[in-house]
Design a protein around this motif. Sequence first.
Motif, PDB file in Angstrom:
ATOM      1  N   LEU A  36       0.838  -1.200   0.000  1.00  0.00           N
ATOM      2  CA  LEU A  36       0.000   0.000   0.000  1.00  0.00           C
ATOM      3  C   LEU A  36       0.873   1.250   0.000  1.00  0.00           C
ATOM      4  N   VAL A  37       1.874   1.274   0.852  1.00  0.00           N
ATOM      5  CA  VAL A  37       2.775   2.427   0.930  1.00  0.00           C
ATOM      6  C   VAL A  37       3.460   2.663  -0.409  1.00  0.00           C
ATOM      7  N   VAL A  38       3.965   1.605  -1.028  1.00  0.00           N
ATOM      8  CA  VAL A  38       4.705   1.755  -2.282  1.00  0.00           C
ATOM      9  C   VAL A  38       3.783   2.137  -3.437  1.00  0.00           C
ATOM     10  N   THR A  39       2.648   1.466  -3.574  1.00  0.00           N
ATOM     11  CA  THR A  39       1.776   1.774  -4.716  1.00  0.00           C
ATOM     12  C   THR A  39       1.149   3.161  -4.596  1.00  0.00           C
ATOM     13  N   GLN A  40       0.910   3.619  -3.362  1.00  0.00           N
ATOM     14  CA  GLN A  40       0.316   4.940  -3.157  1.00  0.00           C
ATOM     15  C   GLN A  40       1.374   6.014  -2.923  1.00  0.00           C
ATOM     16  N   LYS A  41       2.659   5.605  -2.882  1.00  0.00           N
ATOM     17  CA  LYS A  41       3.774   6.535  -2.643  1.00  0.00           C
ATOM     18  C   LYS A  41       3.506   7.357  -1.382  1.00  0.00           C
ATOM     19  N   ALA A  42       3.182   6.644  -0.301  1.00  0.00           N
ATOM     20  CA  ALA A  42       2.703   7.281   0.924  1.00  0.00           C
ATOM     21  C   ALA A  42       3.805   7.485   1.955  1.00  0.00           C
ATOM     22  N   ASN A  68       8.132  -0.648   6.883  1.00  0.00           N
ATOM     23  CA  ASN A  68       9.286  -1.298   6.270  1.00  0.00           C
ATOM     24  C   ASN A  68       9.194  -1.312   4.750  1.00  0.00           C
ATOM     25  N   ALA A  69       8.587  -0.312   4.165  1.00  0.00           N
ATOM     26  CA  ALA A  69       8.364  -0.270   2.724  1.00  0.00           C
ATOM     27  C   ALA A  69       9.388   0.604   2.022  1.00  0.00           C
ATOM     28  N   GLN A  70      10.380  -0.021   1.454  1.00  0.00           N
ATOM     29  CA  GLN A  70      11.427   0.633   0.680  1.00  0.00           C
ATOM     30  C   GLN A  70      11.984   1.864   1.374  1.00  0.00           C
ATOM     31  N   HIS A  71      12.046   2.986   0.679  1.00  0.00           N
ATOM     32  CA  HIS A  71      12.668   4.214   1.183  1.00  0.00           C
ATOM     33  C   HIS A  71      11.652   5.217   1.732  1.00  0.00           C
ATOM     34  N   TYR A  72      10.401   4.838   1.894  1.00  0.00           N
ATOM     35  CA  TYR A  72       9.350   5.798   2.231  1.00  0.00           C
ATOM     36  C   TYR A  72       9.359   6.283   3.682  1.00  0.00           C
ATOM     37  N   ASN A 129      -6.673   1.360  -9.470  1.00  0.00           N
ATOM     38  CA  ASN A 129      -5.977   2.355  -8.642  1.00  0.00           C
ATOM     39  C   ASN A 129      -5.047   1.741  -7.593  1.00  0.00           C
ATOM     40  N   GLY A 130      -4.562   0.531  -7.841  1.00  0.00           N
ATOM     41  CA  GLY A 130      -3.546  -0.031  -6.958  1.00  0.00           C
ATOM     42  C   GLY A 130      -3.700  -1.484  -6.583  1.00  0.00           C
ATOM     43  N   LEU A 131      -4.913  -2.008  -6.547  1.00  0.00           N
ATOM     44  CA  LEU A 131      -5.099  -3.380  -6.077  1.00  0.00           C
ATOM     45  C   LEU A 131      -4.454  -4.412  -7.001  1.00  0.00           C
ATOM     46  N   ALA A 132      -4.583  -4.226  -8.304  1.00  0.00           N
ATOM     47  CA  ALA A 132      -3.967  -5.168  -9.248  1.00  0.00           C
ATOM     48  C   ALA A 132      -2.445  -5.172  -9.078  1.00  0.00           C
ATOM     49  N   GLU A 133      -1.866  -3.996  -8.883  1.00  0.00           N
ATOM     50  CA  GLU A 133      -0.416  -3.900  -8.685  1.00  0.00           C
ATOM     51  C   GLU A 133       0.005  -4.578  -7.378  1.00  0.00           C
ATOM     52  N   ILE A 134      -0.771  -4.403  -6.324  1.00  0.00           N
ATOM     53  CA  ILE A 134      -0.472  -5.069  -5.052  1.00  0.00           C
ATOM     54  C   ILE A 134      -0.538  -6.582  -5.219  1.00  0.00           C
ATOM     55  N   ASP A 139       2.080 -11.784  -5.618  1.00  0.00           N
ATOM     56  CA  ASP A 139       2.120 -13.009  -6.416  1.00  0.00           C
ATOM     57  C   ASP A 139       3.537 -13.304  -6.908  1.00  0.00           C
ATOM     58  N   GLU A 140       4.270 -12.253  -7.262  1.00  0.00           N
ATOM     59  CA  GLU A 140       5.636 -12.415  -7.760  1.00  0.00           C
ATOM     60  C   GLU A 140       6.674 -12.370  -6.645  1.00  0.00           C
ATOM     61  N   ASP A 141       6.207 -12.334  -5.385  1.00  0.00           N
ATOM     62  CA  ASP A 141       7.091 -12.276  -4.222  1.00  0.00           C
ATOM     63  C   ASP A 141       8.049 -11.098  -4.317  1.00  0.00           C
ATOM     64  N   ARG A 142       7.513  -9.951  -4.717  1.00  0.00           N
ATOM     65  CA  ARG A 142       8.290  -8.720  -4.841  1.00  0.00           C
ATOM     66  C   ARG A 142       7.819  -7.683  -3.832  1.00  0.00           C
ATOM     67  N   VAL A 143       7.565  -8.144  -2.625  1.00  0.00           N
ATOM     68  CA  VAL A 143       7.095  -7.256  -1.575  1.00  0.00           C
ATOM     69  C   VAL A 143       8.253  -6.350  -1.163  1.00  0.00           C
ATOM     70  N   PRO A 144       8.014  -5.051  -1.116  1.00  0.00           N
ATOM     71  CA  PRO A 144       9.103  -4.107  -0.844  1.00  0.00           C
ATOM     72  C   PRO A 144       9.629  -4.190   0.583  1.00  0.00           C
ATOM     73  N   ILE A 145      10.934  -4.152   0.717  1.00  0.00           N
ATOM     74  CA  ILE A 145      11.575  -4.114   2.026  1.00  0.00           C
ATOM     75  C   ILE A 145      12.407  -2.840   2.106  1.00  0.00           C
ATOM     76  N   PRO A 146      12.762  -2.402   3.314  1.00  0.00           N
ATOM     77  CA  PRO A 146      13.517  -1.144   3.420  1.00  0.00           C
ATOM     78  C   PRO A 146      14.918  -1.274   2.833  1.00  0.00           C
ATOM     79  N   VAL A 147      15.402  -0.164   2.299  1.00  0.00           N
ATOM     80  CA  VAL A 147      16.742  -0.161   1.733  1.00  0.00           C
ATOM     81  C   VAL A 147      17.807  -0.026   2.816  1.00  0.00           C
ATOM     82  N   ASN A 148      17.459   0.549   3.970  1.00  0.00           N
ATOM     83  CA  ASN A 148      18.386   0.661   5.097  1.00  0.00           C
ATOM     84  C   ASN A 148      17.585   1.054   6.346  1.00  0.00           C
ATOM     85  N   ASP A 149      18.248   1.066   7.502  1.00  0.00           N
ATOM     86  CA  ASP A 149      17.536   1.365   8.747  1.00  0.00           C
ATOM     87  C   ASP A 149      16.963   2.779   8.789  1.00  0.00           C
TER      88      ASP A 149
END
Length: 169
Positions: A36-42, A68-72, A129-134, A139-149
Amino acid sequence: MLNPVDTEAVIRDGGATGRFPGEIHEGVAWWLGACLVVTQKARRIGVAHDGHPAVAEFASRLCRGAINAQHYACNVRLLGHQTEARLLAALKSSQGAPGAWLSASTDDEALIIRITLYSRHGIVLDETNGLAEIRRMIDEDRVPIPVNDQARGTVEPWHHQMAKGMCPS
């Protein structure tokens, strides 16, 4: 994916819905929060639930995924046990924060968990508006993780006064 889920069956109708245990597990909530954080850039989201003990754990996992969503470095405002209407009012007052509402019901003696995801406009996520991307990310096991602490966000309570008129961040 450590604990797979049938994404076509579970990730639908504005979020995720399934029997617990069985069709849905707490890890799905973590994935939904991060995605949700990544697809909505929140940078901020609001989360509330109906107070059911199982749903409270799902909400906790969703919050942990969101921070824990990427760099957000997302700030999760947790309303806790509230109505869906209160969450929507809080999201509206927050000037564009997406959100998640978690609830439980029973069906033929099974617990049904429902996680509804909202865009930054307070609209339930759908295929456009985001659900298909989520669904695809999970499905592709590409769930975003943080790039650093330093990219980790925070979870803080969203007090009643804040939910009424969103204190500045």
